[in-house]
Write a protein that holds these residues in place. Structure first.
Motif, mmCIF file in Angstrom:
data_model
loop_
_atom_site.group_PDB
_atom_site.id
_atom_site.type_symbol
_atom_site.label_atom_id
_atom_site.label_comp_id
_atom_site.label_asym_id
_atom_site.label_seq_id
_atom_site.Cartn_x
_atom_site.Cartn_y
_atom_site.Cartn_z
ATOM 1 N N ASN A 6 -18.983 131.419 45.211
ATOM 2 C CA ASN A 6 -20.299 131.992 45.483
ATOM 3 C C ASN A 6 -21.342 130.928 45.834
ATOM 4 O O ASN A 6 -22.515 131.262 46.074
ATOM 5 N N GLY A 7 -20.944 129.665 45.858
ATOM 6 C CA GLY A 7 -21.853 128.596 46.238
ATOM 7 C C GLY A 7 -22.726 128.077 45.117
ATOM 8 O O GLY A 7 -23.591 127.222 45.363
ATOM 9 N N SER B 1 -21.568 123.216 41.291
ATOM 10 C CA SER B 1 -20.223 122.699 41.040
ATOM 11 C C SER B 1 -20.189 121.896 39.740
ATOM 12 O O SER B 1 -21.220 121.433 39.239
ATOM 13 N N ALA C 95 -17.124 122.412 49.630
ATOM 14 C CA ALA C 95 -17.966 121.863 48.574
ATOM 15 C C ALA C 95 -17.255 120.773 47.778
ATOM 16 O O ALA C 95 -17.898 119.848 47.270
ATOM 17 N N THR D 49 -10.854 126.557 45.197
ATOM 18 C CA THR D 49 -12.161 126.334 44.575
ATOM 19 C C THR D 49 -12.040 125.417 43.366
ATOM 20 O O THR D 49 -13.055 125.083 42.741
#
Length: 461
Positions: free
Chosen positions: A221-222, A225, A197, A163
């Motif tokens: 968790n979306g 960014s 992402a 991430t």
């Protein structure tokens, strides 16, 4: 099928031997992402091989007076059954040297099966514990094993877990990554270890002139960014705005200073929101957060299981979270001790400590202190039921271990990302009359040599 790099003369050997190619039999794995081999009495640390293979290597660091040399595999002459085609061309040593340049770092185990990767990591952990800590056997009588995380055992390929990602920039302004132990920057057009992402930003299509480094955080968790830009000397705000304009509008953009970690808004937030163990966490700039999407849950589970099963973590308990970061463990400890207990949360970085205050403002049982761990423990002595210790890669060190022993907690849960510093510190604890009472290791960095451990340390009866 295993690719073989053709012999070439792009890099001429130096007087010390760097650039020379030799044939070696690959020996055992060692800490640091390489295996040990010998050539004419000289130890050579070989990357991109597997124990038992016969390979041709290119010497990458071979000064005549050096105690050991370093090398990359350029051709496999007798392959291990655990060897597979590398998933990433830029990190594939065979392919990269075949094109006349070194591979990027960061996926040095990508040429072998995930199962073999984990077995080699377990060997390294066992060797470090034996050599540095004098631990020949774990409490259950078995050697350490490394657990898969995030469905790797269910047909997973070990990709798409990061991430967070860090990139360099080529002199021409293109996204790149450094080769191992090198100033050479290799242009990249994908990051297979990163979550979708990050790859969706297509940072390799950007004109990054005037930027030295790029850091990206894409929460699991979306949520929104964040792209952090480290500007080069003399880069003006107009150039920074031009880079930001190339990114999607919903992405936050900020500048950061790698030396001071100071963050300045360009567009949107200077922080991201992470979610773990039922809590939301604000993490500013390049502040620390576990990079594997499933790491927070795995580590929280490991820590709480050790402490709760041992009776050290319960309503009313007095505990501390040391090197607490943004408060991942602090929040979970606060839940466990309730309002009748107390949690001391200590973090050295001012910005990260401010994040912890925001994240834990609704927990009256938590006291957040910014400062060095050993100083805070001297100033705030308590009868601790348990301590959670999650130091940086260098480990806690002898002085801090001494301070922790003096605090006389009933137990310590030690979270570590480096088996060498972890084993060294376990040795210090053992010398002070403590035992390694439990150990779990997690494969939170597939296709690299890194692993994470959670240990339970208790005073000897």
């Amino acid at each position: 099928m295993i690719a073989k790099a053709p012999l070439h003369t792009t890099h001429q050997p130096s007087a010390g031997g760097t650039g020379t190619e030799v044939v070696l039999n690959v020996g055992p794995v060692a800490h640091g992402g390489h295996c040990v081999a010998r050539h004419e009495g000289r130890v050579i640390f070989v990357r991109h091989g597997i124990p038992g293979e016969k390979v041709r290597v290119r010497l990458t660091d071979a000064e005549e007076k050096a105690k050991f040399w370093r090398a990359d595999v350029v051709e496999v002459l007798a392959a291990s059954p655990d060897r597979v085609d590398h998933f990433w061309h830029a990190a594939d040593s065979l392919r990269a040297w075949g094109h006349g340049h070194p591979p990027v770092g960061g996926a040095e185990f990508g040429h072998m099966t995930l199962a073999r990767q984990r077995s080699l990591k377990a060997e390294v952990l066992a060797e470090q514990l034996t050599r540095l800590a004098g631990v020949g056997q774990l409490p259950d009588g078995a050697g350490p094993s490394v657990e898969a995380v995030g469905g790797q055992d269910d047909g997973g390929n070990g990709l798409g877990w990061r991430t967070r990602a860090s990139f360099s920039v080529t002199p021409g302004g293109k996204l790149g990554m450094h080769a191992h132990r090198s100033t050479h920057i290799v242009p990249v057009r994908e990051m297979p270890l990163a979550v979708d992402a990050i790859n969706a930003l297509r940072l390799w299509d950007l004109d990054l002139q005037g930027i030295d480094r790029v850091e990206v955080a894409a929460p699991a968790n979306g949520s929104r960014s964040l792209v952090l830009l480290a500007p080069g000397p003399g880069t003006k705000p107009k150039r920074l705005n031009a880079v930001a304009a190339q990114l999607p509008g919903e992405v936050s953009v900020a500048t950061f200073d790698p030396a001071t970690e100071a963050v300045t808004q360009v567009r949107g937030r200077t922080w991201v929101q992470e979610t773990a163990a039922g809590h939301d966490y604000r993490v500013t700039g390049a502040g620390f957060w576990q990079i594997h999407r499933d790491a927070p849950g795995a580590l929280v589970g490991g820590v709480t299981e050790f402490l709760q099963d041992g009776g050290f973590l319960h309503p009313g308990a007095v505990v501390a979270d040391l090197y607490a970061g943004a408060g991942l463990f602090t929040a979970v400890l606060a839940d466990a001790v309730g309002e009748t207990g107390s949690v001391l949360s200590v973090e050295g970085a001012p910005g990260t400590s401010r994040d912890a205050r925001k994240n834990l403002h609704a927990a009256p049982q938590v006291e957040i202190v910014q400062g060095r761990v050993e100083r805070v423990l001297r100033q705030k002595p308590r009868n601790f039921d348990a301590l959670v210790l999650d130091p940086p890669r260098a480990g806690a060190g002898k002085a801090v271990v001494g301070q922790l022993v003096e605090a006389q907690p009933r137990a310590i849960a030690y979270v570590s990302c480096d088996p060498a510093s972890f084993a060294r510190d376990v040795g210090y604890f053992r010398q002070a009359g403590w035992d390694l009472s439990g150990l779990r290791a997690f494969d939170l960095y597939p296709h690299t040599h890194h692993l994470e451990t959670v240990a339970l340390l208790t005073p000897r009866a």
